[in-house]
Write a protein that holds these residues in place. Structure first.
Motif, PDB file in Angstrom:
ATOM      1  N   GLU A 140       7.562  51.000  89.996  1.00 20.56           N
ATOM      2  CA  GLU A 140       6.707  51.994  89.995  1.00 20.56           C
ATOM      3  C   GLU A 140       7.528  53.366  90.328  1.00 20.56           C
ATOM      4  N   LEU A 141       7.493  54.593  89.641  1.00 17.69           N
ATOM      5  CA  LEU A 141       8.385  55.602  90.169  1.00 17.69           C
ATOM      6  C   LEU A 141       7.725  56.930  89.631  1.00 17.69           C
ATOM      7  N   ARG A 142       8.159  57.864  90.378  1.00 18.30           N
ATOM      8  CA  ARG A 142       7.540  59.179  89.949  1.00 18.30           C
ATOM      9  C   ARG A 142       8.831  59.977  89.322  1.00 18.30           C
ATOM     10  N   ILE A 143       8.182  60.554  88.242  1.00 25.97           N
ATOM     11  CA  ILE A 143       9.189  61.364  87.491  1.00 25.97           C
ATOM     12  C   ILE A 143       8.318  62.739  87.474  1.00 25.97           C
ATOM     13  N   ARG A 144       9.069  63.799  87.865  1.00 25.10           N
ATOM     14  CA  ARG A 144       8.196  65.086  87.702  1.00 25.10           C
ATOM     15  C   ARG A 144       6.973  65.061  88.206  1.00 25.10           C
ATOM     16  N   GLY A 145       6.952  64.401  89.312  1.00 24.21           N
ATOM     17  CA  GLY A 145       5.406  64.287  90.166  1.00 24.21           C
ATOM     18  C   GLY A 145       4.473  63.496  89.163  1.00 24.21           C
ATOM     19  N   LYS A 146       4.977  62.781  88.367  1.00 26.42           N
ATOM     20  CA  LYS A 146       3.871  61.801  87.587  1.00 26.42           C
ATOM     21  C   LYS A 146       4.275  60.403  87.698  1.00 26.42           C
ATOM     22  N   LEU A 147       3.448  59.580  87.468  1.00 30.23           N
ATOM     23  CA  LEU A 147       3.605  58.354  87.924  1.00 30.23           C
ATOM     24  C   LEU A 147       4.009  57.335  86.724  1.00 30.23           C
ATOM     25  N   VAL A 148       4.993  56.550  86.812  1.00 29.95           N
ATOM     26  CA  VAL A 148       5.566  55.896  85.871  1.00 29.95           C
ATOM     27  C   VAL A 148       5.825  54.404  86.042  1.00 29.95           C
ATOM     28  N   TYR A 149       5.191  53.582  85.481  1.00 27.05           N
ATOM     29  CA  TYR A 149       5.425  51.990  85.533  1.00 27.05           C
ATOM     30  C   TYR A 149       6.028  51.452  84.551  1.00 27.05           C
ATOM     31  N   LEU A 150       7.309  50.575  84.987  1.00 24.22           N
ATOM     32  CA  LEU A 150       7.842  49.598  84.076  1.00 24.22           C
ATOM     33  C   LEU A 150       7.523  48.226  84.086  1.00 24.22           C
ATOM     34  N   MET A 151       7.108  47.649  83.068  1.00 25.01           N
ATOM     35  CA  MET A 151       6.561  46.256  83.104  1.00 25.01           C
ATOM     36  C   MET A 151       7.442  45.610  82.293  1.00 25.01           C
ATOM     37  N   PRO A 152       7.458  44.304  82.489  1.00 20.26           N
ATOM     38  CA  PRO A 152       7.925  43.276  81.556  1.00 20.26           C
ATOM     39  C   PRO A 152       7.433  43.088  80.215  1.00 20.26           C
ATOM     40  N   GLY A 153       7.887  42.814  79.140  1.00 23.10           N
ATOM     41  CA  GLY A 153       7.388  42.583  77.878  1.00 23.10           C
ATOM     42  C   GLY A 153       6.508  41.433  77.696  1.00 23.10           C
ATOM     43  N   PRO A 154       7.056  40.036  78.328  1.00 26.27           N
ATOM     44  CA  PRO A 154       6.241  39.123  77.867  1.00 26.27           C
ATOM     45  C   PRO A 154       4.767  39.228  78.381  1.00 26.27           C
ATOM     46  N   PRO A 155       3.799  38.921  77.625  1.00 27.52           N
ATOM     47  CA  PRO A 155       2.430  39.101  77.829  1.00 27.52           C
ATOM     48  C   PRO A 155       1.967  38.693  79.235  1.00 27.52           C
ATOM     49  N   HIS A 156       2.281  37.112  79.392  1.00 22.65           N
ATOM     50  CA  HIS A 156       1.907  36.807  80.712  1.00 22.65           C
ATOM     51  C   HIS A 156       2.271  37.602  82.012  1.00 22.65           C
ATOM     52  N   GLU A 157       3.756  37.981  81.807  1.00 24.76           N
ATOM     53  CA  GLU A 157       4.448  38.684  82.938  1.00 24.76           C
ATOM     54  C   GLU A 157       3.801  39.948  83.093  1.00 24.76           C
ATOM     55  N   PHE A 158       3.581  40.567  81.866  1.00 26.53           N
ATOM     56  CA  PHE A 158       2.808  42.210  81.933  1.00 26.53           C
ATOM     57  C   PHE A 158       1.579  41.960  82.297  1.00 26.53           C
ATOM     58  N   LEU A 159       0.658  40.880  82.209  1.00 27.34           N
ATOM     59  CA  LEU A 159      -0.584  40.850  82.817  1.00 27.34           C
ATOM     60  C   LEU A 159      -0.469  40.589  84.407  1.00 27.34           C
ATOM     61  N   ALA A 160       0.449  39.631  84.747  1.00 25.83           N
ATOM     62  CA  ALA A 160       0.347  39.340  86.233  1.00 25.83           C
ATOM     63  C   ALA A 160       0.700  40.343  87.047  1.00 25.83           C
ATOM     64  N   ILE A 161       1.655  41.402  86.520  1.00 31.60           N
ATOM     65  CA  ILE A 161       2.044  42.563  87.387  1.00 31.60           C
ATOM     66  C   ILE A 161       0.985  43.670  87.431  1.00 31.60           C
ATOM     67  N   LEU A 162       0.466  43.617  86.146  1.00 34.55           N
ATOM     68  CA  LEU A 162      -0.903  44.640  85.828  1.00 34.55           C
ATOM     69  C   LEU A 162      -1.955  44.265  87.038  1.00 34.55           C
ATOM     70  N   ARG A 163      -2.112  43.116  86.972  1.00 35.04           N
ATOM     71  CA  ARG A 163      -3.491  42.647  87.617  1.00 35.04           C
ATOM     72  C   ARG A 163      -2.935  42.751  89.273  1.00 35.04           C
ATOM     73  N   GLU A 164      -1.770  42.233  89.837  1.00 34.77           N
ATOM     74  CA  GLU A 164      -1.416  42.235  91.047  1.00 34.77           C
ATOM     75  C   GLU A 164      -0.854  43.404  91.794  1.00 34.77           C
ATOM     76  N   HIS A 165      -0.363  44.379  90.851  1.00 33.08           N
ATOM     77  CA  HIS A 165       0.029  45.409  91.538  1.00 33.08           C
ATOM     78  C   HIS A 165      -0.440  46.801  90.924  1.00 33.08           C
ATOM     79  N   VAL A 166      -0.554  47.045  89.743  1.00 31.09           N
ATOM     80  CA  VAL A 166      -0.775  48.087  88.899  1.00 31.09           C
ATOM     81  C   VAL A 166      -2.450  48.563  89.093  1.00 31.09           C
ATOM     82  N   VAL A 167      -3.081  47.522  89.116  1.00 35.18           N
ATOM     83  CA  VAL A 167      -4.612  48.020  89.039  1.00 35.18           C
ATOM     84  C   VAL A 167      -5.042  48.137  90.404  1.00 35.18           C
TER      85      VAL A 167
END
Length: 167
Positions: A140-167
């Motif tokens: 999770e980082l800020r670029i120009r004051g806006k929020l950017v999330y970098l997430m892994p591509g494999p769907p199960h990894e994307f979902l795990a990070i989405l659920r545990e950290h982003v949401v």
């Protein structure tokens, strides 16, 4: 708080039909439950200029951008590099992630090589989001004051990070 979110998906495998991209569906569903909405899903190849351009364009339209894919150990995993360049930052080794990778390989008695530790490279200044389902952490980082999330591509990894950290 109502906000629009864009998704930038990276990967040649998404564009040539080898993989069906489910990230927009999963992200849109998670966001809807929170009152946010996914307004655009852009898919680009494993190319630094294309990734950098897509993220920069998205940042002109919305305050939150989620970028999926390209965080692995291979030479075509260039999302971190592209976003670091856009942010004017460098890549740094995240030692806790590197140690977790070494431990994962050691427990499975698999050989560790130099490229494997690339999973633990992160954009300097990013908050590291541990990956409970794989090796590459999210960021999770800020670029120009806006929020950017970098997430892994494999769907199960994307979902795990989405659920545990982003949401």
């Amino acid at each position: 708080m109502q906000a629009d979110v864009e998704l930038v998906s990276t990967g040649n495998e998404l564009l040539d039909g080898r993989i069906v991209n489910t990230h927009a569906r999963d992200l849109a569903a998670a966001l809807a439950d929170l009152g946010f909405r996914l307004t655009r899903d852009t898919t680009v190849p494993d190319d630094q200029a294309a990734i950098r351009g897509a993220v920069a364009d998205a940042l002109q339209r919305v305050d939150v951008v989620v970028v999926s894919g390209g965080l692995g150990p291979t030479s075509d995993d260039v999302t971190r590099d592209a976003v670091a360049a856009l942010a004017g930052a460098r890549l740094v080794m995240h030692e806790p992630s590197r140690l977790a990778i070494v431990d994962w390989y050691t427990r499975r008695q698999r050989p560790l090589n130099d490229s494997t530790e690339r999973h633990a490279l992160v954009v300097e200044g990013a908050e590291v989001l541990p990956n409970p389902a794989g090796l590459a952490p999210g960021e999770e980082l800020r670029i120009r004051g806006k929020l950017v999330y970098l997430m892994p591509g494999p769907p199960h990894e994307f979902l795990a990070i989405l659920r545990e950290h982003v949401v």
